[in-house]
Design a protein around this motif. Structure first.
Motif, PDB file in Angstrom:
ATOM      1  N   THR A   1     -10.879   4.897   6.492  1.00 21.49           N
ATOM      2  CA  THR A   1     -10.835   3.683   5.695  1.00 21.49           C
ATOM      3  C   THR A   1     -10.247   2.542   6.520  1.00 21.49           C
ATOM      4  O   THR A   1      -9.838   2.741   7.676  1.00 21.49           O
TER       5      THR A   1
ATOM      6  N   LEU B   1       0.845  -1.195   0.000  1.00 22.67           N
ATOM      7  CA  LEU B   1       0.000   0.000   0.000  1.00 22.67           C
ATOM      8  C   LEU B   1       0.886   1.253   0.000  1.00 22.67           C
ATOM      9  O   LEU B   1       2.093   1.164   0.257  1.00 22.67           O
TER      10      LEU B   1
ATOM     11  N   LEU C   1      -4.614   6.278   3.891  1.00 27.64           N
ATOM     12  CA  LEU C   1      -4.529   5.502   2.649  1.00 27.64           C
ATOM     13  C   LEU C   1      -5.511   6.157   1.684  1.00 27.64           C
ATOM     14  O   LEU C   1      -6.690   6.340   2.033  1.00 27.64           O
ATOM     15  N   ASN C   2      -5.013   6.525   0.515  1.00 28.12           N
ATOM     16  CA  ASN C   2      -5.853   7.254  -0.456  1.00 28.12           C
ATOM     17  C   ASN C   2      -6.558   8.443   0.189  1.00 28.12           C
ATOM     18  O   ASN C   2      -7.745   8.689  -0.064  1.00 28.12           O
TER      19      ASN C   2
ATOM     20  N   LYS D   1      -7.574   8.878   3.183  1.00 24.95           N
ATOM     21  CA  LYS D   1      -8.498   8.613   4.292  1.00 24.95           C
ATOM     22  C   LYS D   1      -7.747   7.975   5.457  1.00 24.95           C
ATOM     23  O   LYS D   1      -6.851   7.145   5.249  1.00 24.95           O
TER      24      LYS D   1
ATOM     25  N   CYS E   1      -6.573   5.601   8.260  1.00 25.50           N
ATOM     26  CA  CYS E   1      -6.704   4.181   8.613  1.00 25.50           C
ATOM     27  C   CYS E   1      -6.066   3.907   9.972  1.00 25.50           C
ATOM     28  O   CYS E   1      -6.261   2.834  10.532  1.00 25.50           O
TER      29      CYS E   1
ATOM     30  N   ASP F   1     -10.933  -2.335   3.131  1.00 27.81           N
ATOM     31  CA  ASP F   1     -11.489  -1.500   2.055  1.00 27.81           C
ATOM     32  C   ASP F   1     -10.448  -1.188   0.990  1.00 27.81           C
ATOM     33  O   ASP F   1     -10.760  -1.090  -0.191  1.00 27.81           O
ATOM     34  N   GLU F   2      -9.200  -1.008   1.411  1.00 26.95           N
ATOM     35  CA  GLU F   2      -8.158  -0.637   0.440  1.00 26.95           C
ATOM     36  C   GLU F   2      -7.722  -1.818  -0.406  1.00 26.95           C
ATOM     37  O   GLU F   2      -7.406  -1.665  -1.580  1.00 26.95           O
TER      38      GLU F   2
END
Ligand code: BTN
Length: 246
Positions: free
Chosen positions: A153, A96, A108-109, A111, A113, A157-158
């Motif tokens: 997140t 990731l 992550l992206n 959001k 975590c 979800d990722e």
């Protein structure tokens, strides 16, 4: 092989807060390196008085007892090390691409975590111990929490699938141990922390304990303070919640 962190790991099903359990051990004289982890926290704490609640048996919630020899202001560096260790774990275990958000979130992206709550205790003016609490959202989906899903997140979800939490916890503790050992030997992680921050140079809004500020996130200094440029003036912030303005 664990040098400090993880030399003793105690796993609980349910606690009020792993930080509280670690504090009880600290007060009873436990040496540093103890890890307390729990499947569920009835009263998990976040920063700035917020709650940290995740479904039972889904995630990582742990606290580490540390007894560093350092002056007060440097305690913030432990939070930075922990953020870097979480990010490193997500990179190496799952490929990731995490970023950090000042002062202590792992994204992550874009959001959140993972969050880190570092609580300190002093004897007179000397630091007696630090409880480093880490929460990492793992095997559940934010689709079940629509009010959180726009800014939070999970690993599930990722990746689109769940992961082995024991392996993840093992890798995380090893990375925390590695960063803490190198920090204890005098390594500075400021540059690595700056590079991992996804927000330097960005326009941000910061909710601080004393009000809301808007400006450009310019830097983080050696004591972990955020340097914000507001109307061509530098403001040094020690606590707050940052949102990146689009
Ligand atoms: C934050 O982002 O506000 C910090 C969240 C920290 C949560 C962790 S979970 C383990 C430890 N025990 C707690 O009560 N809080 C921390």
């Amino acid at each position: 092989m664990a040098q400090f962190i993880g030399r003793k790991i105690l796993r609980y099903d349910e606690v009020q807060s792993t930080n509280d359990v670690a504090r009880e051990f600290a007060e009873a004289g436990e040496p540093e390196g103890l890890v307390i982890s729990a499947e569920y926290q009835r009263a998990g704490r976040g920063r700035l008085g917020r709650r940290w609640t995740v479904p039972h048996g889904t995630s990582i919630q742990l606290s580490v007892l540390l007894r560093p020899r350092l002056r007060i202001a440097k305690a913030q560096q432990i939070t930075q090390c922990a953020g870097l260790a979480v990010a490193q774990t997500l990179r190496t275990e799952y490929d990731l691409t995490p970023t950090l958000k000042w002062p202590n979130d792992v994204l992550l992206n874009g959001k959140k975590c993972s969050g880190i709550l570092c609580e300190t205790s002093f004897e007179d003016t000397a630091l007696a111990y630090v409880i480093l609490g880490i929460g990492l959202n793992v095997n559940y989906t934010m689709r079940d929490y629509p009010d959180l899903s726009h800014h939070a997140t999970t690993i599930f979800d990722e990746l689109g699938h769940g992961v082995n939490r024991d392996e993840l916890e093992h890798a995380l503790i090893a990375n925390l141990d590695d960063y803490y050992a190198r920090w204890g030997q005098g390594t500075s992680f400021l540059e690595e922390y700056r590079e991992a921050l996804g927000m330097l140079g960005a326009a941000v809004r910061v909710v601080t304990p004393t009000g809301v500020l808007q400006g450009i996130a310019r830097d983080v200094d050696a004591d972990g303070a955020l340097i914000l440029e507001v109307d061509q003036t530098s403001v040094r912030l020690l606590a707050g919640d940052v949102s990146i303005l689009k």
